[in-house]
Each structure stands twice: as structure tokens, then as C-alpha cells.
Design an enzyme around this catalytic site. Structure first.
Site, short mmCIF file in Angstrom:
data_model
loop_
_atom_site.label_atom_id
_atom_site.label_comp_id
_atom_site.label_asym_id
_atom_site.label_seq_id
_atom_site.Cartn_x
_atom_site.Cartn_y
_atom_site.Cartn_z
N HIS A 16 39.56 9.78 38.48
CA HIS A 16 38.42 8.87 38.63
C HIS A 16 37.16 9.62 39.03
O HIS A 16 36.49 9.27 40.01
CB HIS A 16 38.74 7.78 39.65
CG HIS A 16 38.00 6.50 39.41
ND1 HIS A 16 38.58 5.27 39.51
CD2 HIS A 16 36.72 6.28 39.04
CE1 HIS A 16 37.68 4.32 39.25
NE2 HIS A 16 36.54 4.92 38.96
N ASP A 66 40.86 8.76 32.98
CA ASP A 66 40.24 9.11 34.26
C ASP A 66 40.48 7.98 35.26
O ASP A 66 40.10 8.11 36.43
CB ASP A 66 38.74 9.34 34.07
CG ASP A 66 38.05 9.77 35.36
OD1 ASP A 66 38.47 10.79 35.95
OD2 ASP A 66 37.08 9.09 35.77
N GLU A 118 46.21 3.40 40.58
CA GLU A 118 45.49 4.47 41.28
C GLU A 118 45.23 4.17 42.75
O GLU A 118 45.00 5.08 43.54
CB GLU A 118 44.17 4.79 40.58
CG GLU A 118 43.10 3.73 40.66
CD GLU A 118 41.83 4.18 39.95
OE1 GLU A 118 40.78 4.22 40.61
OE2 GLU A 118 41.87 4.46 38.74
N ARG A 160 38.45 0.75 33.18
CA ARG A 160 39.27 0.15 34.23
C ARG A 160 40.73 0.51 33.96
O ARG A 160 41.26 0.26 32.88
CB ARG A 160 39.09 -1.37 34.25
CG ARG A 160 37.69 -1.81 34.65
CD ARG A 160 37.42 -1.55 36.13
NE ARG A 160 36.05 -1.90 36.49
CZ ARG A 160 35.04 -1.06 36.49
NH1 ARG A 160 35.23 0.20 36.16
NH2 ARG A 160 33.83 -1.44 36.84
N THR A 205 38.01 5.59 30.43
CA THR A 205 37.18 5.90 31.59
C THR A 205 36.61 4.61 32.18
O THR A 205 35.64 4.65 32.92
CB THR A 205 36.03 6.86 31.22
OG1 THR A 205 35.27 6.28 30.15
CG2 THR A 205 36.56 8.21 30.77
#
Length: 319
Positions: free
Chosen positions: A294, A257, A262, A233, A231
Site C-alpha cells: 500500500h 499494492d 491488509e 481497494r 492499486t
């Protein structure tokens, strides 16, 4: 202060509108294509997905922008050296709600460890049979390694202490981490964390040293069947290597996440995309993987804190 905020989502728009600053909100991401929207403003507010590279910062400087605030803890999307060179004051929100991300990391651990994805998929088919595939494990007694022992890592340690976990932590500044720790935790080398942990949770900043740190060689040194949670980087994890480790069984569970690719994928509805991301597609096909977009930070408490701290920074700049 007259400011413009880029990448404003529906979840934060009402909060940003209720301020005492002359704040213009736009949904567009900051880029070379959109940067001229900042004409006539003193400050720019951005998000973690925005482009604050040298060309964009140079154009902002030409437009008279003196202040840049990112509504995020991370600043790796900002070319800080260029900002310093141009005299643009850069601020971030480093500790808006560490508990939000820490709780989300635990939620991923619990969901994976207790097979909630499979169970809910079965329930939607009215299949309530208990099978070997649904046998999970308890967090109590497990050794959890926390890679990165800053505000979020320490919040996670406090939560996991209540579960009865044995805690290890790796940090680039172990002396500071030990001094700040509020719970019993053993500060160890990365090698010890890899070899001893049943679960590893990543909360590392993105630097030249941490980019791609979790890769094939790293997974090979972990306990076989261990769980990895990210969760922090996205680019600290090599996704292709993680997939190989999942296929071989070396990596038992993966919950992410954040994602190294991304940018241009997360924060938008891609359900009708003709070119979906192949790595994410394969991850989503595996029962021992959870992927979210995210959203670990996305709590009302965190949003309130981000906005209030952002406005406090604008207040300081205005005076």
C-alpha cells in the site's frame, strides 16, 4: 485548532509537525483501546488503517470530538451513518495526487511485463543470461481496461495514451466519466472490459456492489493470460480466486499494492512474525506476481498535498 493525529508514520511526521495548529501526533492506530487519547481535543485526524466504527465514533462523540478528518481518499473505514447521527463532521482528501497512484500502476505493469523481478533476482546471483523466461511484451498496442474512471483512472489514461495503448473504461457513472475524459477512450460495460482487455487496472471505490467483484467468474471471462493490477481497494479482489486463476494460467500476471486482508498486516514490519499470511506467502512465491504494501500514494508530492489539504480543512473548521 487543537487536534490529535493517529497512525502517524515516520514519513509524514516532519510535515505534520510544521503546522500552525496545536496538533498532537501519535503512532498508535485509533481503536477502542486508544480512543481515550483524544480526550481534550476538538478534532481527530486518522489514516486508512484506523478504526472509525460505531463504537469508536460513539466514544469520540462522548469525548467532545466534533470533527474527523481521514488522511486518505477512501472513507470505507468510517461508519458515515453513525458520524451523521452523532453530528461529527467527516472530511477526506479525495484528490491529493491521482498521478502518484496512476504512475505506480504503470510501474507494476512495466515490471511484470518485462520480468524485472526475475531479472534483478538473477543479477544478484551474477547470472546475466538471457532466457525465454525473460521475454516480455510492450505496452504499445495493448488494450488496457480501466475499471473505475475517476481522478486516478483518468490520470492513468493520460499516461497510457503516451504509450500507445488502446483504452477502455468501465464506470458506474459513464456519462460523467465521458464528459470529464481528456483523452480518447471507449466507455464500455464491465463485460466488454473483461473480454477485450489485455491488461485491467482496478480503481474502483469499495461498495457493496464492488466488494469481491473480481472473483473466479470474473477471471473466467477475461482473456487467458491477461494482466490484473490493483492499486485501488483491496477488497474488490478475491485473492483466493486470483491464486486459482494464476495457477491455471487463466490469469497471466497480478500486481497488487492493496490486499483484502491488509488490516493488521500492512504498514508494519512483519518479517519476524510467527504467523505470516498464507495467501501473501503463496503470491510472493510466484514469478508472475508483484505485491507491495500500500505504497502507491507514497510520493513527496502526494504527502505535501495531503498535509496542505488537511491543514486547510482544519483552518475551515477553526473559523
Amino acid at each position: 485548532m487543537k487536534a490529535i493525529a493517529f497512525s502517524v508514520g515516520s514519513f509524514e511526521e516532519p510535515l505534520l509537525r510544521d503546522t500552525n495548529h496545536e496538533l498532537t501526533l501519535v503512532a498508535d492506530q485509533l481503536s477502542m483501546d486508544t480512543v481515550d487519547q483524544a480526550t481534550g481535543y476538538e478534532a481527530v485526524l486518522i489514516f486508512g488503517t484506523d478504526d472509525a466504527s460505531r463504537p469508536v465514533l460513539t466514544r469520540l462523540h462522548q469525548l467532545g470530538i466534533r470533527y474527523l478528518l481521514t488522511r486518505s481518499a477512501g472513507t470505507d473505514h468510517i461508519d458515515q451513518a453513525t458520524a451523521d447521527e452523532l453530528g461529527i463532521d467527516v472530511k477526506s482528501i479525495p484528490a491529493y495526487s491521482p498521478g502518484a497512484i496512476a504512475e505506480y500502476a504503470v510501474a507494476l505493469m512495466l515490471a511484470l511485463g518485462r520480468h524485472l523481478r526475475e531479472a534483478t533476482d538473477n543479477a544478484r546471483q551474477f547470472d546475466f543470461k538471457l532466457t525465454r523466461q525473460l521475454v516480455g511484451f510492450e505496452l504499445r498496442g495493448k488494450t488496457v481496461g480501466i475499471a473505475g474512471y475517476g481522478n486516478i483512472g483518468q490520470a492513468l489514461a493520460r499516461i497510457l495514451t503516451g504509450f500507445g495503448c488502446q483504452l477502455l473504461a468501465y464506470d458506474a457513472k459513464p456519462e460523467a466519466a465521458q464528459a470529464e475524459s481528456e483523452v480518447p477512450i471507449e466507455l464500455v460495460s464491465l463485460e466488454d472490459l473483461l473480454t477485450r482487455s489485455d491488461i485491467i487496472s482496478l480503481h474502483l471505490p469499495l461498495t457493496e456492489q464492488t466488494q469481491g467483484l473480481f472473483k473466479r467468474e470474473t477471471f473466467d471471462r477475461m482473456k487467458r493470460g491477461a494482466m490484473l493490477i490493483n492499486t485501488g481497494r483491496g477488497a474488490t479482489l478475491n485473492t483466493t480466486d486470483a491464486l486459482e486463476a494464476l495457477r491455471s494460467g487463466q490469469l497471466g500476471y497480478l500486481g497488487i499494492d492493496v490486499y483484502e486482508h491488509e488490516h493488521g498486516l500492512f504498514f508494519e514490519d512483519r518479517s519476524n512474525s510467527e504467523t505470516p499470511d498464507p495467501l501473501i506467502e503463496e503470491l510472493l512465491s510466484l514469478p508472475n506476481v508483484l505485491v507491495t504494501g500500500h505504497q502507491a500514494f507514497l510520493t513527496q508530492e502526494a504527502l505535501d498535498a495531503i498535509v496542505s489539504q488537511s491543514m486547510a480543512i482544519l483552518d475551515d473548521w477553526a473559523h
